[in-house]
Design an enzyme around this catalytic site. Sequence first.
Site, PDB file in Angstrom:
ATOM      1  N   LYS A 198       0.830  -1.208   0.000  1.00  0.00           N
ATOM      2  CA  LYS A 198       0.000   0.000   0.000  1.00  0.00           C
ATOM      3  C   LYS A 198       0.873   1.271   0.000  1.00  0.00           C
ATOM      4  CE  LYS A 198      -3.755  -2.362  -0.224  1.00  0.00           C
ATOM      5  NZ  LYS A 198      -3.885  -3.548   0.534  1.00  0.00           N
TER       6      LYS A 198
HETATM    7  C1  PLP Z   1      -5.155  -4.575   0.722  1.00  0.00           C
HETATM    8  C2  PLP Z   1      -6.619  -4.406   0.717  1.00  0.00           C
HETATM    9  C3  PLP Z   1      -7.414  -4.763   1.817  1.00  0.00           C
HETATM   10  C4  PLP Z   1      -6.885  -5.520   2.987  1.00  0.00           C
HETATM   11  O1  PLP Z   1      -5.804  -4.962   3.642  1.00  0.00           O
HETATM   12  P1  PLP Z   1      -4.738  -5.931   4.393  1.00  0.00           P
HETATM   13  O2  PLP Z   1      -3.979  -4.962   5.242  1.00  0.00           O
HETATM   14  O3  PLP Z   1      -3.924  -6.574   3.343  1.00  0.00           O
HETATM   15  O4  PLP Z   1      -5.514  -6.890   5.202  1.00  0.00           O
HETATM   16  C5  PLP Z   1      -8.764  -4.481   1.769  1.00  0.00           C
HETATM   17  N1  PLP Z   1      -9.321  -3.909   0.694  1.00  0.00           N
HETATM   18  C6  PLP Z   1      -8.602  -3.573  -0.394  1.00  0.00           C
HETATM   19  C7  PLP Z   1      -9.286  -2.919  -1.550  1.00  0.00           C
HETATM   20  C8  PLP Z   1      -7.234  -3.828  -0.429  1.00  0.00           C
HETATM   21  O5  PLP Z   1      -6.532  -3.528  -1.519  1.00  0.00           O
END
Ligand code: PLP
Length: 388
Positions: A198
């Site tokens: 992210k």
């Molecule tokens: C990455 C992601 C999540 C989940 O986040 P994690 O920290 O990996 O559990 C939820 N929704 C979207 C759209 C994502 O890209």
Amino acid sequence: MTRIDLPLQPNGSKVQWSYLPRQFNEQSIEEILGRLRAFVPTGDFTLGKPVREFEDRFARLIGTRHAIGVNSGTDALKLSLKALGVGPGDEVVTAANTFIATIGAIAENFARPALVDCTDNFCMDVSKVEAAITPRTKAIMPVHFAGLPVDLEPVYALARRRGLRVIEDAAHAMGAACQGRRIGSQGDLVAFSFHPNKNLTTIEGGALSFASEAEVERAERLRFHGIRKLPGGGIDVLEHAGKSNLADVSARIGIAQLQKLEQFNARRTALARRYLERLDGASGLRLPVDGPGHAWHLFAPLVDFGAAQLTRARFIEAMHARGIGAGIHYQALHLFQAYRRLGYREGDFPNAETIGERTVTLPLFTQMQDSDVDRVCDALRETIRRAK
Ligand SMILES: *Cc1c(COP(=O)(O)O)cnc(C)c1O
């Protein structure tokens, strides 16, 4: 500044696969190790002072009053649903093109994900949400896809009119803004992810921003076994819950990362705009939509593989052969076995299906040089041209 080398593609190319914890290159190894070394004597390992400091700084940065740190974006979504009491027999309306975690969080609370298609900006088609609402619907869960904010005004207006709650999946949208206001600053419940892929990372981690203070208290309990501490040192368990702690080590990394957010996102935006410029008019490509407040988590054009007489697998292979990572975000979720079992099938969400078949995620990370973008663009054009 000492830089941490990232693992490279096997051929040593500078452009890496797009899932690496690349933000660490932005910080000196001494700075990170110093922060980690400092925590041992403090005795803060999980849900300690660093977590509170991270929560405060995060809340200030995005402009919310109430936020808690959790151990993933997935847990942020799961906890928000649980805090609203969403459970068996309930429905939550969300997008058919998103990461599995969005609808997985709904299903894990034993509720039904009621999916809607997206528009050509890849975000949920708000005009289709009302038709998906039933007497069992409890919440609407828009996803700010790739960092492009969903137009929230009509979502909240509809939610108010139909007595529903809104949980924004802002996993892609750290630092994004809708109509000049930061995502998370005014939402009902807004869930963020700090997974390494992210815009900002705590290794694993997430956060949840709330409008309601009463719900923060409940979510904090749900984060740790439903425990309420009693005056005098005892505890009570008010409801059953699991464990979703943010570790203090992660929080310390997050504190350092928060200071870089503006810089990270400015660089991502500059790189994305360079892609848009360089690929403008390229045949067989549909470029992603730019817009105000975009956090540019992903740069994912659609490729007309049919016209290029190419399969996506071969395209990705050819890009890899040039040292360029390419990913898929995302296949249409309703066509996975687990969701077909809920009755979904081909043709239900044509836009999500087209995106699922044609999408390719190109490298986008802060250490890329402008010349890296150019190299990716050249490789992409050449790969498509060669196939014909
Ligand atoms: C990455 C992601 C999540 C989940 O986040 P994690 O920290 O990996 O559990 C939820 N929704 C979207 C759209 C994502 O890209």
